[in-house]
Design a protein around this motif. Sequence first.
Motif, PDB file in Angstrom:
ATOM      1  N   ASN A 194       0.852  -1.117   0.079  1.00  0.00           N
ATOM      2  CA  ASN A 194       0.126  -0.050   0.019  1.00  0.00           C
ATOM      3  C   ASN A 194       0.784   1.113   0.067  1.00  0.00           C
ATOM      4  O   ASN A 194       1.109   1.902   1.097  1.00  0.00           O
ATOM      5  CB  ASN A 194      -0.909  -0.020   1.212  1.00  0.00           C
ATOM      6  N   SER A 246       0.582   4.070  -0.732  1.00  0.00           N
ATOM      7  CA  SER A 246      -0.258   5.611  -0.140  1.00  0.00           C
ATOM      8  C   SER A 246       0.427   5.793   1.045  1.00  0.00           C
ATOM      9  O   SER A 246       0.324   6.920   1.495  1.00  0.00           O
ATOM     10  CB  SER A 246      -1.936   5.141  -0.357  1.00  0.00           C
ATOM     11  N   SER A 272       2.736   8.868   0.984  1.00  0.00           N
ATOM     12  CA  SER A 272       2.386  10.043   0.114  1.00  0.00           C
ATOM     13  C   SER A 272       1.628  11.053   0.822  1.00  0.00           C
ATOM     14  O   SER A 272       0.635  11.645   0.321  1.00  0.00           O
ATOM     15  CB  SER A 272       1.137   9.450  -0.887  1.00  0.00           C
ATOM     16  N   ASP A 312      -0.680  13.212  -1.238  1.00  0.00           N
ATOM     17  CA  ASP A 312      -2.009  12.733  -1.391  1.00  0.00           C
ATOM     18  C   ASP A 312      -2.598  12.379   0.341  1.00  0.00           C
ATOM     19  O   ASP A 312      -2.680  11.349   0.604  1.00  0.00           O
ATOM     20  CB  ASP A 312      -2.271  11.554  -2.201  1.00  0.00           C
ATOM     21  N   VAL A 334      -5.080  12.557   2.198  1.00  0.00           N
ATOM     22  CA  VAL A 334      -6.225  11.899   2.536  1.00  0.00           C
ATOM     23  C   VAL A 334      -5.997  10.036   2.291  1.00  0.00           C
ATOM     24  O   VAL A 334      -6.213   9.593   3.256  1.00  0.00           O
ATOM     25  CB  VAL A 334      -7.460  12.225   1.835  1.00  0.00           C
ATOM     26  N   TYR A 335      -5.417   9.826   1.210  1.00  0.00           N
ATOM     27  CA  TYR A 335      -5.071   8.332   0.883  1.00  0.00           C
ATOM     28  C   TYR A 335      -3.979   8.103   1.914  1.00  0.00           C
ATOM     29  O   TYR A 335      -4.050   6.671   2.399  1.00  0.00           O
ATOM     30  CB  TYR A 335      -4.723   8.019  -0.394  1.00  0.00           C
ATOM     31  N   ALA A 336      -3.322   8.746   2.195  1.00  0.00           N
ATOM     32  CA  ALA A 336      -2.084   8.537   3.162  1.00  0.00           C
ATOM     33  C   ALA A 336      -2.446   8.154   4.367  1.00  0.00           C
ATOM     34  O   ALA A 336      -2.394   7.056   5.235  1.00  0.00           O
ATOM     35  CB  ALA A 336      -0.948   9.594   3.290  1.00  0.00           C
ATOM     36  N   LEU A 376      -5.747   7.229   5.477  1.00  0.00           N
ATOM     37  CA  LEU A 376      -6.479   6.152   5.208  1.00  0.00           C
ATOM     38  C   LEU A 376      -5.832   4.836   5.450  1.00  0.00           C
ATOM     39  O   LEU A 376      -6.013   3.908   5.922  1.00  0.00           O
ATOM     40  CB  LEU A 376      -7.346   6.075   3.813  1.00  0.00           C
ATOM     41  N   ALA A 377      -4.659   4.926   4.586  1.00  0.00           N
ATOM     42  CA  ALA A 377      -3.485   3.925   4.701  1.00  0.00           C
ATOM     43  C   ALA A 377      -2.930   3.541   6.013  1.00  0.00           C
ATOM     44  O   ALA A 377      -2.902   2.415   6.588  1.00  0.00           O
ATOM     45  CB  ALA A 377      -2.547   3.891   3.712  1.00  0.00           C
ATOM     46  N   GLN A 404      -5.668   1.948   7.949  1.00  0.00           N
ATOM     47  CA  GLN A 404      -5.589   0.382   7.812  1.00  0.00           C
ATOM     48  C   GLN A 404      -4.499  -0.312   8.273  1.00  0.00           C
ATOM     49  O   GLN A 404      -4.653  -1.433   8.915  1.00  0.00           O
ATOM     50  CB  GLN A 404      -5.752   0.325   6.098  1.00  0.00           C
TER      51      GLN A 404
END
Length: 588
Positions: free
Chosen positions: A526, A528, A531, A535, A537-539, A541-542, A545
């Motif tokens: 992953n 992200s 990042s 990025d 938001v995706y970072a 979220l990753a 997770q």
Amino acid sequence: MAMIVCAVCLVAFHLALIFWGLVPNLVSRPLHLALALPWIFLFTKDGSRARASGVVLCVAGVAASLWVAWQHSALGDQYGILEGDFQVVIAAVLLIVVLEAARRSIGWPLPMVALLALLYGLFGQYIPGEFGHSGTPLASYLGTLTIAEGGIWGSLTGVSVSVVAIFVIFGAVLNAGEAGQGFMNIASAAAGRLKGGAGKVSVISSALFGSISGSASANVASTGAITLPAMTRLGYPKRLAAAIEAVASSGGQIMPPLMGAGAFVMVELTGVPYTAIMAAALLPALLYFFAVWIGINAYAGRYELAGLAVEDRPNLRLVLITSAFFAIPFAALIWGMFVANLTPQYAASLAILVGFVMLFFHADGRFDLARTVVRLENAVVNAARQVSMIAAIIICASIIIGVLSITGLGVKITSLILSASGGLLWPSLFLTALACLVLGMEVPTTAAYVICVSVAGPALSKLGLEPLQAHLFVFWFALLSTITPPVCGAVFIAAGMIGENWLKVALTAMSLGVGLYIIPLTMIANPSIMSIATDPVYALLAMIQIGLGLALISYALIGAYSHLLRLGLGLSGLLVLFAPVLLGALSY
């Protein structure tokens, strides 16, 4: 007195390089080695025989380095080809001195690898099959390594000269004052009252201190002197207390901004800006400490570990005063890099100036000139010692890189990795991780990273990884040996300080530090997570997770009481962590 003068000269030289403008590489890099050699050969506690040979080697090495700097213009016209017997002698002296300097600094393994690389370059043409080479004339081979920028004066040495040295000086200035106590106080105030508070204080203080020391061993020795007695007083089992300190201290090498000098080497090898590397490394480092925190929580529930007593926690006034000793210089560093857009070198110089001024102030509010003088002496001497040790490591590793380039061995090893893995990414990753673990047991993290990424990095890039992904993956796995038997330096030191069997400490440390084994793989599964700058938001979220997966695995290893529950939690954690890979495989 001679030691203080040499230390001041070394520190002044590296600071002045930043403001002098363009200095030829064949001037700055040989002078860097010349200033480092006295700290390796002379200012030591070796026996009389070692000291006598050290004087000879130091004089010879300094003289050869100064000759290269003096003749830099003429040498540039030789295009790396030695002319005459005198230059052959100079080349031999430099190589011998560099190998011995590394041996005296960190032991046999790294210089032995470098020596084998040198012998391969000299005699590899006699090796049959694809791992032989066509041979290189002696004058060209030795000249490329010693009078050109393809060996010991290569780009890695340039990193040591221009960037690593500056940040090491910054760390030494901070450590000479009351920044270390500030780290401990803010950690105690933030986490001391929590369940398992002493262990969590160790995590926070080690993350803060390690971010400037860059050394797991130095981190254990400094913060451990305070946290280990505190944990034992509160009823922590010795193996747990030592494991917490070892694991927390190991995280300093992956925590920005310094990362044990690895970040600056990464800049040179990847071409990625320093600030981008810091941003990419930040969330994985935080996840590592999060996993340790979760493990401490699980152990705290098992052993009913309370927080620090009220009388052992600093009051707010003391926290604010002592934290200023690291917060103000750090603020200057961050402002310089991210607000004023200065280069890391300039920003660090500004932070060094601020830290230097802070050495004149004391938490008790008294002006004490004698104490300030001692701090200044400690700052320059410790800076000189650390710069010299890192110089010995990096310059010795540069021999290996130079030989790989001259002989083409790196390309051949890359082909071997690709063929052994069948051209598949994940088998290549596991082969690379194994190589990093083995090599990291023998040489320091930065050197292991440089060697591994030089031979495995191209293979990983050919399999589709971005350069920064590949380099961070290799760097993290080069760090495994700090807590993984049989050679686990941070564990040995912590176990020795507390008087516990090192193997018990190592096994506990491996469960607490499980993130060190898993997070590099999640960077690939992953990407992200790296990042946050591009990025966020995706970072984030990753991060959530991966954090959930790490928490499940940590509780499976430490907190669960039944084998069935452990299996369920462990499998759930792995499923959460590697869901992107599984989904990608199913869609494919």
